[in-house]
Design a protein around this motif. Structure first.
Motif, mmCIF file in Angstrom:
data_model
loop_
_atom_site.group_PDB
_atom_site.id
_atom_site.type_symbol
_atom_site.label_atom_id
_atom_site.label_comp_id
_atom_site.label_asym_id
_atom_site.label_seq_id
_atom_site.Cartn_x
_atom_site.Cartn_y
_atom_site.Cartn_z
ATOM 1 N N ALA A 1 49.729 83.404 20.443
ATOM 2 C CA ALA A 1 50.438 83.695 21.700
ATOM 3 C C ALA A 1 51.473 84.790 21.459
ATOM 4 C CB ALA A 1 51.120 82.437 22.228
ATOM 5 N N ASP A 2 51.572 85.726 22.398
ATOM 6 C CA ASP A 2 52.559 86.796 22.273
ATOM 7 C C ASP A 2 53.972 86.227 22.282
ATOM 8 O OD1 ASP A 2 50.627 88.768 22.180
ATOM 9 O OD2 ASP A 2 50.620 89.073 24.358
ATOM 10 N N PRO A 3 54.889 86.826 21.537
ATOM 11 C CA PRO A 3 56.262 86.316 21.478
ATOM 12 C C PRO A 3 57.052 86.666 22.734
ATOM 13 C CG PRO A 3 56.099 88.340 20.236
ATOM 14 C CD PRO A 3 54.694 87.997 20.670
ATOM 15 N N TYR A 4 58.167 85.965 22.919
ATOM 16 C CA TYR A 4 59.124 86.333 23.958
ATOM 17 C C TYR A 4 59.852 87.601 23.530
ATOM 18 C CZ TYR A 4 58.796 81.473 25.657
ATOM 19 O OH TYR A 4 58.363 80.273 26.147
ATOM 20 N N ASP A 5 60.240 88.387 24.494
ATOM 21 C CA ASP A 5 61.162 89.500 24.248
ATOM 22 C C ASP A 5 62.484 89.083 24.886
ATOM 23 O OD1 ASP A 5 62.702 91.798 24.287
ATOM 24 O OD2 ASP A 5 60.985 93.120 24.616
ATOM 25 N N VAL A 6 63.347 88.472 24.082
ATOM 26 C CA VAL A 6 64.561 87.869 24.624
ATOM 27 C C VAL A 6 65.509 88.916 25.194
ATOM 28 C CG1 VAL A 6 65.905 87.860 22.470
ATOM 29 C CG2 VAL A 6 66.264 86.064 24.175
ATOM 30 N N VAL A 7 65.465 90.129 24.668
ATOM 31 C CA VAL A 7 66.321 91.205 25.184
ATOM 32 C C VAL A 7 65.902 91.572 26.605
ATOM 33 C CG1 VAL A 7 66.995 93.619 24.891
ATOM 34 C CG2 VAL A 7 66.884 92.100 22.909
ATOM 35 N N ASN A 8 64.602 91.761 26.819
ATOM 36 C CA ASN A 8 64.099 92.076 28.159
ATOM 37 C C ASN A 8 64.265 90.920 29.123
ATOM 38 O OD1 ASN A 8 62.784 94.668 28.996
ATOM 39 N ND2 ASN A 8 61.911 94.496 26.938
ATOM 40 N N LEU A 9 64.046 89.708 28.657
ATOM 41 C CA LEU A 9 64.201 88.532 29.524
ATOM 42 C C LEU A 9 65.642 88.404 30.006
ATOM 43 C CD1 LEU A 9 62.017 85.867 27.667
ATOM 44 C CD2 LEU A 9 61.584 86.848 29.928
ATOM 45 N N ALA A 10 66.590 88.632 29.099
ATOM 46 C CA ALA A 10 67.999 88.567 29.489
ATOM 47 C C ALA A 10 68.325 89.652 30.504
ATOM 48 C CB ALA A 10 68.891 88.690 28.260
ATOM 49 N N HIS A 11 67.789 90.854 30.276
ATOM 50 C CA HIS A 11 68.019 91.972 31.196
ATOM 51 C C HIS A 11 67.451 91.665 32.582
ATOM 52 C CE1 HIS A 11 68.303 96.017 32.807
ATOM 53 N NE2 HIS A 11 66.988 96.029 33.000
ATOM 54 N N GLN A 12 66.216 91.194 32.625
ATOM 55 C CA GLN A 12 65.562 90.890 33.905
ATOM 56 C C GLN A 12 66.253 89.741 34.633
ATOM 57 O OE1 GLN A 12 61.464 90.246 32.802
ATOM 58 N NE2 GLN A 12 61.294 92.285 31.903
ATOM 59 N N SER A 13 66.938 88.881 33.863
ATOM 60 C CA SER A 13 67.657 87.766 34.483
ATOM 61 C C SER A 13 69.038 88.165 34.979
ATOM 62 C CB SER A 13 67.784 86.612 33.478
ATOM 63 O OG SER A 13 66.509 86.146 33.091
ATOM 64 N N GLY A 14 69.484 89.392 34.621
ATOM 65 C CA GLY A 14 70.753 89.884 35.163
ATOM 66 C C GLY A 14 71.851 90.127 34.163
ATOM 67 N N ALA A 15 71.563 90.073 32.853
ATOM 68 C CA ALA A 15 72.604 90.309 31.850
ATOM 69 C C ALA A 15 73.214 91.695 32.022
ATOM 70 C CB ALA A 15 72.028 90.169 30.444
ATOM 71 N N ALA A 16 74.531 91.781 31.869
ATOM 72 C CA ALA A 16 75.203 93.080 31.979
ATOM 73 C C ALA A 16 74.786 94.008 30.846
ATOM 74 C CB ALA A 16 76.716 92.879 31.964
ATOM 75 N N PHE B 1 77.802 89.038 30.863
ATOM 76 C CA PHE B 1 76.998 88.456 29.787
ATOM 77 C C PHE B 1 76.348 89.548 28.944
ATOM 78 C CE2 PHE B 1 72.917 86.679 28.184
ATOM 79 C CZ PHE B 1 73.452 85.696 27.364
ATOM 80 N N SER B 2 76.567 89.478 27.643
ATOM 81 C CA SER B 2 75.920 90.412 26.720
ATOM 82 C C SER B 2 75.138 89.634 25.681
ATOM 83 C CB SER B 2 76.948 91.335 26.056
ATOM 84 O OG SER B 2 77.922 90.591 25.346
ATOM 85 N N LEU B 3 73.952 90.121 25.384
ATOM 86 C CA LEU B 3 73.103 89.519 24.361
ATOM 87 C C LEU B 3 72.796 90.564 23.309
ATOM 88 C CD1 LEU B 3 70.045 87.190 24.699
ATOM 89 C CD2 LEU B 3 69.812 89.302 23.398
ATOM 90 N N VAL B 4 73.013 90.198 22.051
ATOM 91 C CA VAL B 4 72.726 91.092 20.937
ATOM 92 C C VAL B 4 71.750 90.393 19.994
ATOM 93 C CG1 VAL B 4 73.658 92.478 19.066
ATOM 94 C CG2 VAL B 4 75.050 92.046 21.106
ATOM 95 N N GLU B 5 70.567 90.948 19.851
ATOM 96 C CA GLU B 5 69.596 90.410 18.895
ATOM 97 C C GLU B 5 69.694 91.223 17.607
ATOM 98 O OE1 GLU B 5 64.832 90.470 18.109
ATOM 99 O OE2 GLU B 5 65.454 90.112 20.193
ATOM 100 N N LEU B 6 70.056 90.555 16.515
ATOM 101 C CA LEU B 6 70.203 91.207 15.218
ATOM 102 C C LEU B 6 69.056 90.791 14.305
ATOM 103 C CD1 LEU B 6 74.024 90.625 14.566
ATOM 104 C CD2 LEU B 6 72.940 92.629 15.597
#
Length: 420
Positions: free
Chosen positions: A149-164, A188-193
């Motif tokens: 199964a393809d993985p989630y793209d948590v950065v894009n999901l957060a963006h599409q959900s409205g993250a600043a 809300f900011s999300l940083v994937e390291l």
């Protein structure tokens, strides 16, 4: 903000040699210090997993959450603080982000003013290297995983959900600068390291580029989410104040463990014991433990009674242990010390010389624990039994509760029984 203090303690990093989590932790610390935050200006909320080992590393306020639930805790802390001079930083791994993805999306949807750092080493490191929902297809192929199964793209999901602000950073040298930008954002900011797991994953930073998703930065221009303030009556305003009416003879403190089966009134009996102690001029704490099933299995309560204020509610060596069922015995038998005085129901197969009484017969299934408590109160003389009777008067079950107390009166003659 307070006068600047170091964000990190001098505690040694607990991670495996070569683990990328140490780099991430230092980058978070450096970015906060560069922005002028002091240790008391920051609240770190951690998750379960390798990323959950960070608590003692930070000299800030810290909260440790359940697996995947740290963003939800962060939302609550942020809205409760409602203070732009404080900063909530949530730290979780790709495993926690997978398990609690909805909490991330909710924080993004509401654009809560906090920063979530997802340390992505592409696997569940603490449990043996299983794939997570953020493990890339390339990495799964490298690990010979059958997860197609393809993985989630948590950065894009957060963006599409409205993250600043949401960003993925793979270059270690850029971690601090990007974190500073994310922490400075309102909303809300999300940083994937990207991080190495040298035990179960990749050994070198140079290998990582073949298995990670390209760096990406996304923004939304939205108002910051806030909590709606309401003027409500404090729950403490309706709380009953217990004023001392009796005297106690104890001079120090006593720890009591009450054990039985779920649904057997263990927690209620412990609460009444604590309340009766307060009525007798003592300080008291009470806490319970029982399985998630609630209606089956064990139920254990700890009560501490003290003549002085109680600053630590842990109970390592109980003075008295009251056990009314086999479930309770199996749960607490290893906690008994040579100094513990133990009271058991006559039907409990304890295999020891303890004070054995028919507490179940005296109080019934739901009143046995209260009967055992009543027996101990009377036998120890810690405070008058009238104090225990007094706290039952406001209960809708006052008749059955007082019957359980009266039943213990008939058990006053001590009998030590050697269990076979």
């Amino acid at each position: 903000m307070e006068v600047l203090k170091k964000i990190l303690t001098n505690t040694k990093m607990p991670f495996c040699p070569g683990c990328g989590h140490g780099v991430c932790v230092r980058s978070i610390s450096k970015s906060l210090e560069n922005l002028g935050y002091g240790s008391k200006d920051v609240i770190i909320v951690s998750d379960i997993g390798c990323s959950g080992l960070v608590d003692p590393l930070f000299a800030t306020h810290t909260i440790h959450g359940l697996h995947g639930r740290s963003p939800a805790l962060g939302v609550g802390v942020t809205l409760g603080l409602d203070n732009p001079n404080k900063k909530v930083i949530v730290i979780q791994g790709d495993g926690g982000a997978t398990i609690g993805l909805q909490h991330i999306l909710e924080a993004a949807r509401r654009n809560i003013d906090m920063t979530l750092v997802v340390i992505n080493n592409l696997l569940y490191g603490m449990t043996g290297g299983q794939m997570s929902g953020l493990s890339t297809n390339e990495f799964k192929e490298y690990k010979h995983s059958n997860d197609d199964a393809d993985p989630y793209d948590v950065v894009n999901l957060a963006h599409q959900s409205g993250a600043a602000f949401s960003v993925r950073v793979n270059n270690i040298s850029n971690f601090t600068d990007v974190l500073k930008e994310a922490i400075s954002i309102s909303g809300f900011s999300l940083v994937e390291l990207s991080s190495l797991c040298t035990s179960h994953g990749l050994k070198k930073v140079s290998e990582m580029k073949h298995y990670i998703v390209a760096e990406e930065k996304l923004t939304n221009n939205r108002p910051v989410g806030v909590s709606i303030k309401q003027n409500t009556i404090s729950l403490l305003d309706s709380a009953k104040i217990l004023t001392p009416q009796f005297n106690s003879k104890i001079k120090d403190s006593i720890g009591i463990v009450i054990a039985g089966s779920a649904g057997g009134g263990i927690q209620s009996a412990a609460k009444m014991l604590a309340q009766a102690a307060i009525l007798s001029g003592l300080y008291a704490t009470m806490k319970g433990e029982y399985p998630i099933t609630v209606g089956t299995g064990f139920s254990v309560a700890e009560v501490i009674l003290s003549k002085k204020p109680i600053y630590f509610t842990g109970l390592e060596k109980p003075n008295a242990v009251l056990v009314v069922t086999e479930d309770g015995w199996n749960k607490v038998k290893n906690r008994i010390t040579d100094d513990s005085k133990v009271y058991v129901d006559a039907k409990v197969n304890s295999n020891n010389s303890f004070i054995a009484k028919d507490f179940l017969k005296a109080g019934g299934k739901k009143g046995a624990a209260l009967s055992a408590v009543s027996y101990w109160v009377k036998e120890s003389g810690v405070f008058p039994i009238q104090a225990l009777i007094k706290v039952t008067e406001d209960s809708k079950y006052v008749t059955s509760l007082q019957k359980a107390i009266e039943g213990a009166e008939k058990l006053q003659e001590l009998v030590y029984v050697e269990k076979k």
